[in-house]
Write a protein that holds these residues in place. Structure first.
Motif, PDB file in Angstrom:
ATOM      1  N   CYS A  23      13.549  61.538  49.393  1.00  0.00           N
ATOM      2  CA  CYS A  23      12.657  61.800  48.521  1.00  0.00           C
ATOM      3  C   CYS A  23      11.163  62.043  49.000  1.00  0.00           C
ATOM      4  CB  CYS A  23      12.602  60.494  47.507  1.00  0.00           C
ATOM      5  SG  CYS A  23      14.263  60.056  46.939  1.00  0.00           S
ATOM      6  N   HIS A  24      10.896  61.763  50.185  1.00  0.00           N
ATOM      7  CA  HIS A  24       9.161  61.977  50.538  1.00  0.00           C
ATOM      8  C   HIS A  24       9.071  63.250  51.306  1.00  0.00           C
ATOM      9  CE1 HIS A  24       9.085  57.411  50.541  1.00  0.00           C
ATOM     10  NE2 HIS A  24       8.802  57.630  49.542  1.00  0.00           N
ATOM     11  N   GLY A  25       7.955  63.500  51.541  1.00  0.00           N
ATOM     12  CA  GLY A  25       7.663  64.400  52.633  1.00  0.00           C
ATOM     13  C   GLY A  25       7.681  65.847  51.724  1.00  0.00           C
ATOM     14  N   LEU A  26       7.350  66.928  52.718  1.00  0.00           N
ATOM     15  CA  LEU A  26       6.899  68.396  52.346  1.00  0.00           C
ATOM     16  C   LEU A  26       7.868  69.130  51.506  1.00  0.00           C
ATOM     17  CD1 LEU A  26       5.388  69.776  55.434  1.00  0.00           C
ATOM     18  CD2 LEU A  26       4.267  69.360  53.302  1.00  0.00           C
ATOM     19  N   GLY A  77       4.619  59.976  50.541  1.00  0.00           N
ATOM     20  CA  GLY A  77       5.459  59.604  51.456  1.00  0.00           C
ATOM     21  C   GLY A  77       5.153  57.911  51.811  1.00  0.00           C
ATOM     22  N   VAL A  78       5.656  57.424  52.802  1.00  0.00           N
ATOM     23  CA  VAL A  78       5.300  56.047  53.277  1.00  0.00           C
ATOM     24  C   VAL A  78       4.173  56.005  54.407  1.00  0.00           C
ATOM     25  CG1 VAL A  78       6.048  54.054  54.383  1.00  0.00           C
ATOM     26  CG2 VAL A  78       7.690  55.354  52.805  1.00  0.00           C
ATOM     27  N   PRO A  79       2.908  55.575  53.874  1.00  0.00           N
ATOM     28  CA  PRO A  79       1.994  55.605  54.873  1.00  0.00           C
ATOM     29  C   PRO A  79       2.132  55.025  56.471  1.00  0.00           C
ATOM     30  CG  PRO A  79       1.434  54.224  53.394  1.00  0.00           C
ATOM     31  CD  PRO A  79       2.807  54.682  52.946  1.00  0.00           C
ATOM     32  N   LEU A  80       1.395  55.225  57.333  1.00  0.00           N
ATOM     33  CA  LEU A  80       1.646  54.496  58.167  1.00  0.00           C
ATOM     34  C   LEU A  80       0.580  53.294  57.985  1.00  0.00           C
ATOM     35  CD1 LEU A  80       1.667  57.510  59.693  1.00  0.00           C
ATOM     36  CD2 LEU A  80       1.170  56.622  62.097  1.00  0.00           C
ATOM     37  N   LEU A 103      -0.559  62.818  41.746  1.00  0.00           N
ATOM     38  CA  LEU A 103       0.279  63.854  42.929  1.00  0.00           C
ATOM     39  C   LEU A 103       1.614  63.076  43.410  1.00  0.00           C
ATOM     40  CD1 LEU A 103       0.703  66.273  44.652  1.00  0.00           C
ATOM     41  CD2 LEU A 103      -0.455  65.144  46.414  1.00  0.00           C
ATOM     42  N   ARG A 104       1.451  61.674  43.600  1.00  0.00           N
ATOM     43  CA  ARG A 104       2.489  60.986  43.971  1.00  0.00           C
ATOM     44  C   ARG A 104       3.301  60.523  42.692  1.00  0.00           C
ATOM     45  NH1 ARG A 104       2.406  58.402  48.934  1.00  0.00           N
ATOM     46  NH2 ARG A 104       3.618  56.510  47.901  1.00  0.00           N
ATOM     47  N   LYS A 105       2.834  60.432  41.719  1.00  0.00           N
ATOM     48  CA  LYS A 105       3.714  60.287  40.520  1.00  0.00           C
ATOM     49  C   LYS A 105       4.545  61.504  40.036  1.00  0.00           C
ATOM     50  CE  LYS A 105       3.391  58.846  35.375  1.00  0.00           C
ATOM     51  NZ  LYS A 105       3.721  60.285  34.998  1.00  0.00           N
ATOM     52  N   ASP A 106       3.974  62.847  40.179  1.00  0.00           N
ATOM     53  CA  ASP A 106       4.480  63.880  39.926  1.00  0.00           C
ATOM     54  C   ASP A 106       5.508  64.079  40.874  1.00  0.00           C
ATOM     55  OD1 ASP A 106       3.112  64.418  37.888  1.00  0.00           O
ATOM     56  OD2 ASP A 106       1.789  65.933  38.816  1.00  0.00           O
ATOM     57  N   CYS A 107       5.305  63.886  42.065  1.00  0.00           N
ATOM     58  CA  CYS A 107       6.376  64.090  43.216  1.00  0.00           C
ATOM     59  C   CYS A 107       7.585  63.118  42.970  1.00  0.00           C
ATOM     60  CB  CYS A 107       5.781  63.719  44.822  1.00  0.00           C
ATOM     61  SG  CYS A 107       4.846  64.782  45.417  1.00  0.00           S
ATOM     62  N   MET A 124      12.386  56.311  48.312  1.00  0.00           N
ATOM     63  CA  MET A 124      11.152  56.114  47.679  1.00  0.00           C
ATOM     64  C   MET A 124      11.575  54.901  46.718  1.00  0.00           C
ATOM     65  SD  MET A 124      11.374  59.196  44.416  1.00  0.00           S
ATOM     66  CE  MET A 124      12.611  59.061  43.116  1.00  0.00           C
ATOM     67  N   ASN A 125      12.552  54.343  46.700  1.00  0.00           N
ATOM     68  CA  ASN A 125      12.788  52.803  46.333  1.00  0.00           C
ATOM     69  C   ASN A 125      11.636  52.006  46.807  1.00  0.00           C
ATOM     70  OD1 ASN A 125      14.127  49.893  47.148  1.00  0.00           O
ATOM     71  ND2 ASN A 125      14.944  50.627  44.947  1.00  0.00           N
ATOM     72  N   PHE A 126      11.173  51.051  45.921  1.00  0.00           N
ATOM     73  CA  PHE A 126      10.118  50.360  46.597  1.00  0.00           C
ATOM     74  C   PHE A 126      10.470  49.311  47.724  1.00  0.00           C
ATOM     75  CE2 PHE A 126       7.613  49.758  42.193  1.00  0.00           C
ATOM     76  CZ  PHE A 126       7.364  51.187  42.463  1.00  0.00           C
ATOM     77  N   ALA A 127      11.629  48.614  47.524  1.00  0.00           N
ATOM     78  CA  ALA A 127      12.348  47.847  48.815  1.00  0.00           C
ATOM     79  C   ALA A 127      12.519  48.599  49.916  1.00  0.00           C
ATOM     80  CB  ALA A 127      13.439  47.152  48.456  1.00  0.00           C
TER      81      ALA A 127
END
Length: 964
Positions: A106-109, A509-512, A134-138, A169-172
């Motif tokens: 679910c993440h990424g370009l 996405g998931v940040p570093l 932006l993240r909400k729309d994604c 993109m699940n929180f866990a």
């Protein structure tokens, strides 16, 4: 076989026959029927019932490679999910507990790019939208397409834990992914480096090799003269007339030039221009440094004639930048450096070196000066993130390499070439059509651009002194590959790959999720800090990293001003490469099974450089071994002519369309009947061929159902009491059973389907059932022959329908439930076949009998063609065999029954010269004889005995006995 009599006034015996009866229609109506089956399965929770029935069996885990949730499925995605369904269903029916947890990346370009396009269409810039929005729309975009794709996968008949899929993109899941990155920190593999990486000017981010695809591109080529300074080579000529000539396909990198490389293995000379053709950019008398091997080629392109003046050692030369006279910015010297990467296959033998825009370029300057980036920061600030010349670059500031959407060339190349001409530094120009890297998402060309990025080290010893590369290669050696060639393919990629670029300059996405100590540049590896990060992610998702002050994670006693909070996004391949952790090894959902390793990964062959590899590296880094035991790959789906499908060409074949028009079972049959380990073709004619094969197979199933009507256990007869023909078919069943189970175990669905299809069409429809129609229809219910045939047909039905259930899941369910209304075929296991059924010698015997039978059927077909007979029952042929062993084959057998004739005779010896022969069946021939006697009104055999029973003067003995 219709049993209507053709004799005027003859009695109608149809009521005395066991005519076929079934509700299994010839016309399948799959597009209408399949959705009803799906609704029934869902209403009855078939998947849950299968899971309950399989509880306690040995576990088999196929870990789903997550497709991107960014659009409708295509043929390749459909093929992939269908193949996975074949695996799950077949493993279940072989006695395994084989759950299937589908997933989505679910993440990424792919998703962020779609949202950016939406913003641009409404006149907004991504940079003007708050990151939260932006993240909400994604997230909402991904959720929408997960639902769409889930429905489309279901329509393909794919059986899965659809109510509880995994998503990255699940929180866990996001917390787990961040935690896996922390493990890279723990073992010392994560570091921040500075080097050229593939960069997308359109998407403004670094890309990894797995995010690159290659397309043809036309690039300008230029030969550029770099004036020689401090050479002292020729005392009688002014040095300003001396130039080193380079060749490049990226004119825009000339302002970033800082060196020229030459090969210590090649020879170089000084060449004088002795003549120049009209239009040439060089002047007579100029002196050019070139490699001896490429001098003539260069002169040809430049439209000049040259002569060698002297051999030269390149190491003694220094040059000026070709734009030195334009601005002090270019006032540095350009040294000549020895480089092993210089070859004599094209160019001039001198390689233009821009350390900010090439891997070899960067490595060569670093080799000569390890502190080069710190001493010369301007060399790495030539091009901005969006692919434009930086404001401080004279003459070219603001010029773009590509248009803003990446679809066309920008004005940078043209501006550089124009300035080279005006400065008198261009020797020649042209163009080159070549394969060039493009972004997988935007489809725009990429560039090399030196930026600080986060990397995972491939060659740093960390686990028992072994490097990540070594562990990965060992892991591959322990993995089974289907096909086996996959091991070499991924192995060569891992063996030569650079360090893994983990950072992306994006938002979704998931940040570093790490901090860097500003004073030392070291990563803060504090267990308490990391624990707080993961707890926040579990509760709020990765959004917490962007919504919270650094103090929330750092805790008391740490000054946030002392730390840099890294805001780069993790490579999406790291996300998907970590899915095995939260889906298989430490499931974050109670509905999912748990295992130390997945038994199988199954994806397209492009995933050797994608998901297979990122999962391999992630698993080896954190656990020391791959997350999978076996890897299965399939090819790409092409159109009927072998071309890649494209909307612009109009050759796209969507799986949804095939399901709506022909049925998903036709698509599934196509997948099974193709060699999916290679590229597959699909199109109208191919689908038609599969429809025809399906129809033939369906008719075989229909014949069995129709002739098993009313079958009861009291009819069953032991194999040992059966006629030899039935024992032969039973032996074939045992043989096919072994092949099918081996095929499913090896994921060789092509072999499974073709084996079963051949059995149904050749052994059954064209042979056994054709012979046994007469007994099934005309024998009385108690006859051994009819009981044996019904018993064998029952055994065939049970096996064929269950063998094909993983492939034709709808059709086989329809067939099974007609006999067993309260059961599902998908709850069955493959039947155990008794060992005593196997009889290779009997199969060999009947293979010869069937070959000899062909000599009879060939002879009859010729008589039918010549209109001597209308049906084979009008014949009483003589089969001549030269070998007594062939004659002995028929001892105890009824050749007429086997040949479907009213009579038949076997003779040993030489046949008459005019007898019918087949070239591929030596030692046998047939002489046609017409059957003698009258035609039985019930079975239509022509026999002398017809009329001998006074009560039934129009019947043969067998039929008279049957009707009483």
């Amino acid at each position: 076989m219709s049993k209507d009599s053709d004799q005027t006034g003859a009695k109608d015996y149809r009521a005395t026959l066991f005519l076929p009866q079934t509700d299994f229609p010839m016309k399948a109506g799959l597009p209408q029927a399949e959705p009803k089956w799906l609704a029934k399965w869902e209403a009855e929770d078939l998947y849950g019932r299968i899971r309950a029935a399989a509880k306690g069996r040995p576990q088999f885990i196929l870990h789903d490679g997550p497709p991107y949730a960014n659009g409708e499925i295509h043929s390749g995605t459909g093929l992939n999910k269908i193949l996975k369904d074949f695996v799950i269903r077949s493993q279940t029916m072989m006695g395994k507990d084989a759950p299937y947890v589908p997933g989505w990346d679910c993440h990424g370009l792919p998703i962020e790019w779609k949202i950016e396009e939406k913003y641009r269409a409404s006149g907004k810039s991504k940079d003007s939208v708050p990151i939260d929005q932006l993240r909400k729309d994604c997230r909402e975009f991904a959720l929408k397409w997960i639902d769409v794709q889930r429905g489309q996968f279901k329509r393909m008949g794919v059986m899965a834990e659809w109510a509880h899929p995994y998503t990255t993109m699940n929180f866990a899941a996001e917390a787990t992914i961040a935690g896996e990155l922390h493990k890279f920190v723990d073992v010392g593999l994560l570091y921040r480096g500075f080097r050229p990486v593939m960069w997308s000017p359109v998407e403004k981010t670094a890309l990894a090799e797995a995010e690159i695809e290659y397309h043809e591109k036309t690039s300008p080529t230029i030969y550029v003269k770099f004036p020689v300074v401090r050479a002292g080579l020729l005392k009688d000529r002014p040095e300003k007339s001396l130039s080193v000539v380079i060749w490049t396909t990226t004119p825009w990198t000339i302002p970033g030039n800082r060196a020229i490389c030459y090969s210590p293995k090649m020879t170089y000379s000084l060449f004088e221009v002795v003549d120049a053709s009209e239009g040439a950019l060089a002047s007579k008398g100029e002196l050019l440094f070139l490699s001896d091997a490429l001098a003539d080629q260069t002169a040809s392109h430049a439209k000049i004639e040259i002569k060698c003046v002297a051999e030269v050692d390149p190491s003694t030369i220094h040059c000026a930048h070709p734009f030195r006279e334009l601005d002090p910015y270019y006032g540095f010297d350009v040294p000549l450096l020895a480089g092993e990467h210089v070859t004599d296959d094209t160019g001039t033998g001198f390689v233009h070196t821009a350390p900010g825009h090439g891997e070899d370029d960067f490595e060569i300057v670093l080799k000569n000066d390890p502190n080069y980036p710190a001493k010369h920061p301007d060399a790495f600030r030539v091009i901005t993130a969006d692919g434009a010349f930086a404001p401080e670059v004279p003459v070219f500031a603001g010029k773009y390499i590509l248009s803003r959407d990446g679809k066309k060339e920008g004005d940078a190349n043209g501006a550089v070439i124009k300035q080279l001409i005006e400065s008198g530094k261009l020797l020649a120009k042209g163009s080159l059509r070549h394969q060039y890297p493009h972004s997988w998402r935007s489809k725009a060309p990429v560039i090399f651009r030196a930026t600080p990025q986060w990397f995972a080290a491939m060659d740093k010893p960390f686990r028992a002194g072994k490097t990540l590369r070594q562990l990965a290669m060992e892991g591959l050696a322990a993995t089974r590959f289907y096909p086996a060639a996959g091991a070499n393919r991924i192995g060569s990629m891992v063996e030569g790959r650079p360090d893994w670029v983990l950072s992306r300059q994006r938002a979704w996405g998931v940040p570093l999720a790490i901090f860097v100590v500003k004073a030392t540049g070291e990563i803060l590896n504090d267990k308490a800090v990391n624990a707080r990060i993961l707890e926040a992610f579990k509760a709020e998702g990765a959004d917490a990293w962007f919504n919270s002050p650094a103090s929330r994670f750092l805790g008391e006693g740490k000054n946030p001003d002392d730390y840099e909070q890294v805001k780069d996004i993790l490579d999406v391949w790291f996300d998907s490469g970590s899915t095995h952790v939260f889906t298989v090894e430490q499931p974050v959902d109670s509905h999912w099974p748990q295992a130390d390793q997945a038994d199988l990964y199954l994806e397209g062959s492009d995933q050797h450089r994608g998901w297979f590899q990122s999962s391999l590296l992630e698993g080896c880094a954190t656990k020391g071994h791959p997350p999978y035991k076996a890897v299965l790959t399939h090819g790409f789906v092409l159109d009927e002519k072998g071309y890649k499908m494209s909307k612009s060409i109009g050759n796209v074949v969507l799986p949804q369309t095939i399901a709506d028009q022909n049925g998903a079972d036709i698509l599934r049959l196509w997948a099974a009947s193709s060699d999916f380990t290679e590229d597959l073709r699909i199109g109208g004619e191919i689908i038609k061929a599969n429809v025809d094969a399906y129809r033939r197979l369906r008719n075989t199933i229909r014949f069995m159902l129709a002739n098993l009507a009313g079958f009861e256990e009291s009819e069953r007869i032991a194999v040992s009491e059966m006629p030899e023909l039935e024992r032969y078919i039973v032996a074939k069943l045992a043989e096919i059973d072994a092949l099918v189970k081996k095929g499913y175990a090896d994921y060789d669905f092509n072999r499974v389907f073709n084996t079963v299809f051949s059995f149904c069409t050749n052994e059954l429809s064209a042979f056994y059932f054709d012979i046994r129609k007469d007994a099934l229809y005309c024998d009385k219910a108690t006859s051994v022959r009819r009981r044996a045939s019904r018993t064998v047909t029952d055994e065939i039905f049970r096996r064929v329908v269950t063998w094909l259930a993983p492939i034709l899941c709808f059709t086989m369910e329809e067939a099974w439930t007609l006999r067993y209304p309260n059961e599902s075929v998908h709850l069955q296991l493959f039947a155990e076949t008794p060992a005593e059924w196997a009889d290779p010698a009997l199969i060999e015997k009947w293979n010869r009998i069937r070959s000899l039978r062909r000599v009879i059927t060939g002879a009859l077909e010729l008589q039918r063609k010549n209109k001597v007979i209308g049906a084979s029952l009008e014949a009483d042929p003589v089969l001549y065999v030269e070998d007594a062993a062939d004659a002995a084959l028929f001892a105890g057998l009824d050749l007429a029954e086997i040949s479907i004739t009213s009579g038949a005779e076997v003779a040993t010896g030489q046949a008459p010269a005019d007898a019918f022969r087949l070239p591929d069946v030596p030692g046998a021939a047939t002489v046609f004889r017409a059957a003698q006697g009258d035609k039985c009104a019930r079975c239509w055999r022509v026999l002398p005995e017809v009329g001998e029973v006074p009560e039934h003067p129009d019947l043969c003995h067998r039929c008279a006995d049957a009707v009483g």
